[in-house]
Write a protein that holds these residues in place. Structure first.
Motif, PDB file in Angstrom:
ATOM      1  N   PRO A  43       0.811  -1.224   0.000  1.00 28.84           N
ATOM      2  CA  PRO A  43       0.000   0.000   0.000  1.00 28.84           C
ATOM      3  C   PRO A  43       0.847   1.279   0.000  1.00 28.84           C
ATOM      4  CG  PRO A  43       0.122  -0.885   2.210  1.00 28.84           C
ATOM      5  CD  PRO A  43       0.870  -1.853   1.330  1.00 28.84           C
ATOM      6  N   LEU A  44       0.297   2.312  -0.620  1.00 29.39           N
ATOM      7  CA  LEU A  44       0.841   3.658  -0.429  1.00 29.39           C
ATOM      8  C   LEU A  44       0.199   4.211   0.835  1.00 29.39           C
ATOM      9  CD1 LEU A  44       0.656   5.260  -3.994  1.00 29.39           C
ATOM     10  CD2 LEU A  44       2.631   4.240  -2.876  1.00 29.39           C
ATOM     11  N   PHE A  45       0.965   4.810   1.702  1.00 29.26           N
ATOM     12  CA  PHE A  45       0.377   5.350   2.926  1.00 29.26           C
ATOM     13  C   PHE A  45      -0.586   6.487   2.591  1.00 29.26           C
ATOM     14  CE2 PHE A  45       0.300   7.764   6.922  1.00 29.26           C
ATOM     15  CZ  PHE A  45      -0.028   6.724   7.781  1.00 29.26           C
ATOM     16  N   GLU A  46      -0.270   7.221   1.530  1.00 29.06           N
ATOM     17  CA  GLU A  46      -1.167   8.278   1.059  1.00 29.06           C
ATOM     18  C   GLU A  46      -1.506   8.012  -0.404  1.00 29.06           C
ATOM     19  OE1 GLU A  46       0.397  12.144   1.679  1.00 29.06           O
ATOM     20  OE2 GLU A  46       0.605  11.921   3.848  1.00 29.06           O
ATOM     21  N   PRO A  47      -2.719   7.557  -0.719  1.00 27.91           N
ATOM     22  CA  PRO A  47      -3.137   7.354  -2.114  1.00 27.91           C
ATOM     23  C   PRO A  47      -2.991   8.644  -2.913  1.00 27.91           C
ATOM     24  CG  PRO A  47      -4.702   6.329  -0.624  1.00 27.91           C
ATOM     25  CD  PRO A  47      -3.770   7.149   0.234  1.00 27.91           C
ATOM     26  N   LYS A  48      -2.676   8.501  -4.209  1.00 24.82           N
ATOM     27  CA  LYS A  48      -2.428   9.675  -5.047  1.00 24.82           C
ATOM     28  C   LYS A  48      -3.216   9.568  -6.351  1.00 24.82           C
ATOM     29  CE  LYS A  48       2.336   9.997  -3.307  1.00 24.82           C
ATOM     30  NZ  LYS A  48       2.121  11.211  -2.528  1.00 24.82           N
ATOM     31  N   PRO A  49      -3.720  10.697  -6.869  1.00 23.77           N
ATOM     32  CA  PRO A  49      -4.391  10.665  -8.174  1.00 23.77           C
ATOM     33  C   PRO A  49      -3.373  10.422  -9.280  1.00 23.77           C
ATOM     34  CG  PRO A  49      -4.189  12.916  -7.388  1.00 23.77           C
ATOM     35  CD  PRO A  49      -3.723  12.038  -6.267  1.00 23.77           C
ATOM     36  N   VAL A  50      -3.790   9.698 -10.304  1.00 22.85           N
ATOM     37  CA  VAL A  50      -2.921   9.433 -11.440  1.00 22.85           C
ATOM     38  C   VAL A  50      -3.740   9.602 -12.710  1.00 22.85           C
ATOM     39  CG1 VAL A  50      -3.383   6.930 -11.426  1.00 22.85           C
ATOM     40  CG2 VAL A  50      -1.263   7.789 -12.424  1.00 22.85           C
ATOM     41  N   LYS A  51      -3.128  10.150 -13.767  1.00 24.51           N
ATOM     42  CA  LYS A  51      -3.819  10.400 -15.029  1.00 24.51           C
ATOM     43  C   LYS A  51      -3.442   9.352 -16.075  1.00 24.51           C
ATOM     44  CE  LYS A  51      -4.041  15.421 -14.354  1.00 24.51           C
ATOM     45  NZ  LYS A  51      -3.649  16.752 -14.913  1.00 24.51           N
TER      46      LYS A  51
END
Length: 305
Positions: A285-293
């Protein structure tokens, strides 16, 4: 990975007691035997590669089923080693099935085991959910150096490790998110803070998951590393690769799975599909989810050790 010997046991990262305990219960052995992809492929490989004059080492024999397959093939001799108490049931099972004449059971840690001869074939199933988390490399290295003939065969020998970025939302993330919204018009933010405390460790380490499709995959999966136990037991210091997102979404981590190969035609995979193996998949997991295009590059860096 370090090798534990009689004189240097403190260098082994996991004690025998720690590792033997989960396998001292019939439940895990039921799960493994019931895993048809795993068990049937091992049986086919043993029937294909083991010869009648072969001497076999069954490393971590557990229920004894792989040794029993080797007896059914008609091999000369099997040394079945295991540190858990399940080996006692395996020995009784061998007796009632008239397999015991061909199998010598050794209730011991591998690094304390002694057998009177080198073996032709090393059969193992030391593959953890995270591939090498059951001391796979140190055990295979020790067996190769001390118990296997120089021309001996390792079954299985090759493991391909795959990875893919994913929008998969873990139960730990869901448990934190649940308290975000006002529930029945009530602000439960103190519960969210507590949920974060409860899940903070799980949100920052690999998690075993079971998914049956690729809907959460944000790109094509990649084979990021191949382990060839017949040739080498070393992990690289770092693995790096780049993925390209196929849609606009949120990247929450990476899904890992593997393919176990006995030869060019015999293998099984833990990739998501209708019938999963007992391994499931690994979620990083990423500790902080991030938007991706869509079209955006996702860089991944991993230190296996």
């Amino acid at each position: 990975s370090s090798i534990k010997t009689k004189d240097n046991k403190q260098n082994e990262p996991d004690s025998v007691a720690t590792k033997a305990k989960p396998y001292s219960n019939t439940k895990i052995h039921r799960v493994m035997i019931a895993d048809k992809a795993r068990t049937s492929t091992y049986r086919k490989a043993i029937f294909k590669h083991v010869k009648k004059d072969n001497i076999i080492l069954d490393l971590g024999c557990g229920s004894g089923i792989l040794s029993f397959f080797a007896v059914q093939k008609g091999c000369k001799k099997i040394y079945a080693i295991d540190s858990s108490n399940m080996i006692q049931l395996a020995e009784k099972t061998a007796q009632i099935n008239s397999f015991d004449k061909n199998i010598q059971f050794i209730h011991s840690d591998l690094f304390d085991s002694q057998i009177p001869e080198k073996v032709d074939v090393l059969i193992h199933e030391q593959i953890g959910v995270y591939i090498w988390d059951e001391n796979l490399f140190s055990k295979i290295r020790y067996a190769k150096e001390n118990l296997l003939k120089p021309t001996g065969t390792i079954l299985p020998s090759v493991i391909d490790f795959y990875l893919v970025p994913s929008c998969y939302k873990s139960e730990h993330e869901k448990s934190v998110e649940f308290w975000n919204a006002k529930l029945y018009g009530i602000d439960f933010s103190p519960f969210r803070k507590q949920a974060l405390k409860e899940n903070i460790i799980m949100l920052s380490k690999p998690i075993k998951i079971d998914i049956h499709d690729t809907d959460t995959f944000l790109s094509v999966s990649k084979n990021i590393h191949t382990v060839d136990l017949q040739c080498s037991n070393e992990l690289p210091d770092k693995i790096e690769t780049t993925f390209v997102s196929k849609r606009n979404d949120i990247i929450r981590g990476f899904v890992g799975f593997f393919t176990v190969k006995f030869d060019e035609t015999l293998s099984f995979s833990t990739a998501p599909k209708k019938t999963n193996t007992h391994w499931g998949q690994m979620f990083l997991p990423l500790f902080e989810p991030k938007p991706v295009k869509k079209g955006e590059k996702i860089f991944f860096s991993f230190e296996p050790k």
